[in-house]
Write a protein that holds these residues in place. Structure first.
Motif, PDB file in Angstrom:
ATOM      1  N   VAL A  77       0.886  -1.161   0.000  1.00  0.00           N
ATOM      2  CA  VAL A  77       0.000   0.000   0.000  1.00  0.00           C
ATOM      3  C   VAL A  77       0.926   1.214   0.000  1.00  0.00           C
ATOM      4  O   VAL A  77       1.628   1.470   0.976  1.00  0.00           O
ATOM      5  CB  VAL A  77      -0.936   0.007   1.230  1.00  0.00           C
ATOM      6  CG1 VAL A  77      -1.808   1.250   1.231  1.00  0.00           C
ATOM      7  CG2 VAL A  77      -1.782  -1.262   1.264  1.00  0.00           C
ATOM      8  N   ILE A  78       0.933   1.914  -1.140  1.00  0.00           N
ATOM      9  CA  ILE A  78       1.857   3.026  -1.340  1.00  0.00           C
ATOM     10  C   ILE A  78       1.033   4.284  -1.597  1.00  0.00           C
ATOM     11  O   ILE A  78       0.211   4.311  -2.515  1.00  0.00           O
ATOM     12  CB  ILE A  78       2.787   2.764  -2.545  1.00  0.00           C
ATOM     13  CG1 ILE A  78       3.522   1.436  -2.365  1.00  0.00           C
ATOM     14  CG2 ILE A  78       3.759   3.925  -2.736  1.00  0.00           C
ATOM     15  CD1 ILE A  78       4.210   0.950  -3.628  1.00  0.00           C
ATOM     16  N   ALA A 125       2.670  -1.485   4.371  1.00  0.00           N
ATOM     17  CA  ALA A 125       2.808  -0.077   4.021  1.00  0.00           C
ATOM     18  C   ALA A 125       4.218   0.072   3.465  1.00  0.00           C
ATOM     19  O   ALA A 125       5.165  -0.517   3.987  1.00  0.00           O
ATOM     20  CB  ALA A 125       2.630   0.804   5.253  1.00  0.00           C
ATOM     21  N   ALA A 126       4.351   0.829   2.382  1.00  0.00           N
ATOM     22  CA  ALA A 126       5.660   0.964   1.748  1.00  0.00           C
ATOM     23  C   ALA A 126       5.895   2.394   1.295  1.00  0.00           C
ATOM     24  O   ALA A 126       4.951   3.148   1.037  1.00  0.00           O
ATOM     25  CB  ALA A 126       5.764   0.009   0.554  1.00  0.00           C
ATOM     26  N   THR A 127       7.168   2.744   1.167  1.00  0.00           N
ATOM     27  CA  THR A 127       7.602   4.057   0.715  1.00  0.00           C
ATOM     28  C   THR A 127       8.516   3.885  -0.496  1.00  0.00           C
ATOM     29  O   THR A 127       9.399   3.020  -0.490  1.00  0.00           O
ATOM     30  CB  THR A 127       8.384   4.778   1.837  1.00  0.00           C
ATOM     31  OG1 THR A 127       7.538   4.900   2.982  1.00  0.00           O
ATOM     32  CG2 THR A 127       8.855   6.151   1.391  1.00  0.00           C
ATOM     33  N   LEU A 177       4.015  -3.960   8.599  1.00  0.00           N
ATOM     34  CA  LEU A 177       2.950  -4.891   8.234  1.00  0.00           C
ATOM     35  C   LEU A 177       1.614  -4.240   8.548  1.00  0.00           C
ATOM     36  O   LEU A 177       1.412  -3.729   9.652  1.00  0.00           O
ATOM     37  CB  LEU A 177       3.100  -6.188   9.030  1.00  0.00           C
ATOM     38  CG  LEU A 177       1.997  -7.225   8.858  1.00  0.00           C
ATOM     39  CD1 LEU A 177       2.012  -7.799   7.454  1.00  0.00           C
ATOM     40  CD2 LEU A 177       2.165  -8.330   9.897  1.00  0.00           C
ATOM     41  N   LEU A 178       0.712  -4.220   7.578  1.00  0.00           N
ATOM     42  CA  LEU A 178      -0.617  -3.649   7.796  1.00  0.00           C
ATOM     43  C   LEU A 178      -1.624  -4.706   8.220  1.00  0.00           C
ATOM     44  O   LEU A 178      -2.378  -4.512   9.162  1.00  0.00           O
ATOM     45  CB  LEU A 178      -1.121  -2.947   6.531  1.00  0.00           C
ATOM     46  CG  LEU A 178      -0.381  -1.688   6.126  1.00  0.00           C
ATOM     47  CD1 LEU A 178      -0.882  -1.192   4.776  1.00  0.00           C
ATOM     48  CD2 LEU A 178      -0.561  -0.612   7.195  1.00  0.00           C
ATOM     49  N   ALA A 189      -7.420  -2.112   1.363  1.00  0.00           N
ATOM     50  CA  ALA A 189      -6.393  -1.076   1.491  1.00  0.00           C
ATOM     51  C   ALA A 189      -7.006   0.284   1.789  1.00  0.00           C
ATOM     52  O   ALA A 189      -6.509   1.033   2.644  1.00  0.00           O
ATOM     53  CB  ALA A 189      -5.555  -1.003   0.218  1.00  0.00           C
ATOM     54  N   LEU A 190      -8.093   0.620   1.102  1.00  0.00           N
ATOM     55  CA  LEU A 190      -8.743   1.917   1.345  1.00  0.00           C
ATOM     56  C   LEU A 190      -9.275   2.008   2.768  1.00  0.00           C
ATOM     57  O   LEU A 190      -9.193   3.058   3.400  1.00  0.00           O
ATOM     58  CB  LEU A 190      -9.864   2.154   0.327  1.00  0.00           C
ATOM     59  CG  LEU A 190      -9.394   2.350  -1.118  1.00  0.00           C
ATOM     60  CD1 LEU A 190     -10.601   2.418  -2.062  1.00  0.00           C
ATOM     61  CD2 LEU A 190      -8.522   3.581  -1.269  1.00  0.00           C
ATOM     62  N   ASP A 191      -9.779   0.914   3.292  1.00  0.00           N
ATOM     63  CA  ASP A 191     -10.245   0.892   4.684  1.00  0.00           C
ATOM     64  C   ASP A 191      -9.079   1.099   5.654  1.00  0.00           C
ATOM     65  O   ASP A 191      -9.239   1.722   6.695  1.00  0.00           O
ATOM     66  CB  ASP A 191     -10.952  -0.424   5.015  1.00  0.00           C
ATOM     67  CG  ASP A 191     -12.314  -0.538   4.367  1.00  0.00           C
ATOM     68  OD1 ASP A 191     -12.862   0.478   3.892  1.00  0.00           O
ATOM     69  OD2 ASP A 191     -12.838  -1.686   4.319  1.00  0.00           O
ATOM     70  N   LEU A 192      -7.901   0.582   5.303  1.00  0.00           N
ATOM     71  CA  LEU A 192      -6.733   0.734   6.163  1.00  0.00           C
ATOM     72  C   LEU A 192      -6.155   2.140   6.136  1.00  0.00           C
ATOM     73  O   LEU A 192      -5.476   2.547   7.058  1.00  0.00           O
ATOM     74  CB  LEU A 192      -5.652  -0.280   5.760  1.00  0.00           C
ATOM     75  CG  LEU A 192      -5.984  -1.744   6.047  1.00  0.00           C
ATOM     76  CD1 LEU A 192      -4.985  -2.656   5.349  1.00  0.00           C
ATOM     77  CD2 LEU A 192      -6.024  -2.005   7.533  1.00  0.00           C
TER      78      LEU A 192
END
Length: 134
Positions: A6-7, A91-93, A62-63, A130-133
């Motif tokens: 999720v970026i 989660a990533a950058t 970790l999400l 992902a959108l919920d997170l």
């Protein structure tokens, strides 16, 4: 098992990839995919993001780990057996690279979307997670 990233960028947009192997036609998904046998979940996520988007990433945390059952009728192969899918989301950058389309893979392009735009796109359930997170 599959791993995904999720970026998001500084504008709050999320990076999605257009999955071309969906039984329902092209659907947007998170960058990521199947983890190879010799990889960790983390290594698989980093590799898949690079292949599908052209970006190098650092996994921040970790999400969630999500699992669901795919009925036999919705599998990509002809079988009478359902399959349990385990999806690991990080989660990533972005640390480098340049946005590019995957050549000869399971995705056709990657693009940035606002969360509202992403919710309106034809997408897989992973995008909703992902959108919920976010």
């Amino acid at each position: 098992m599959a791993s995904y990233a999720v970026i998001t960028d500084d504008e709050g947009r999320i990076l999605l990839a257009l999955w071309n192997e969906s039984p329902d036609g092209g659907r947007w998904t998170l960058p990521g995919g199947g983890v190879d046998l010799e990889e960790t979940a983390e290594q698989g996520a980093v590799r898949e993001v690079r292949e599908e988007t052209g970006y190098d990433v650092r996994l921040d945390r970790l999400l969630t780990v999500d699992s669901y059952v795919i009925p036999a009728s919705r599998r990509h192969i002809e079988t009478d057996r359902p399959m349990k899918a385990v999806r690991v989301l990080f989660a990533a950058t972005i640390t480098g690279g340049e946005l590019t389309a995957e050549i000869g893979g399971s995705t056709d392009e990657a693009r940035w979307f606002t969360p509202a735009e992403a919710a309106r796109l034809p997408h897989v359930s992973l995008v909703d997670l992902a959108l919920d997170l976010l």
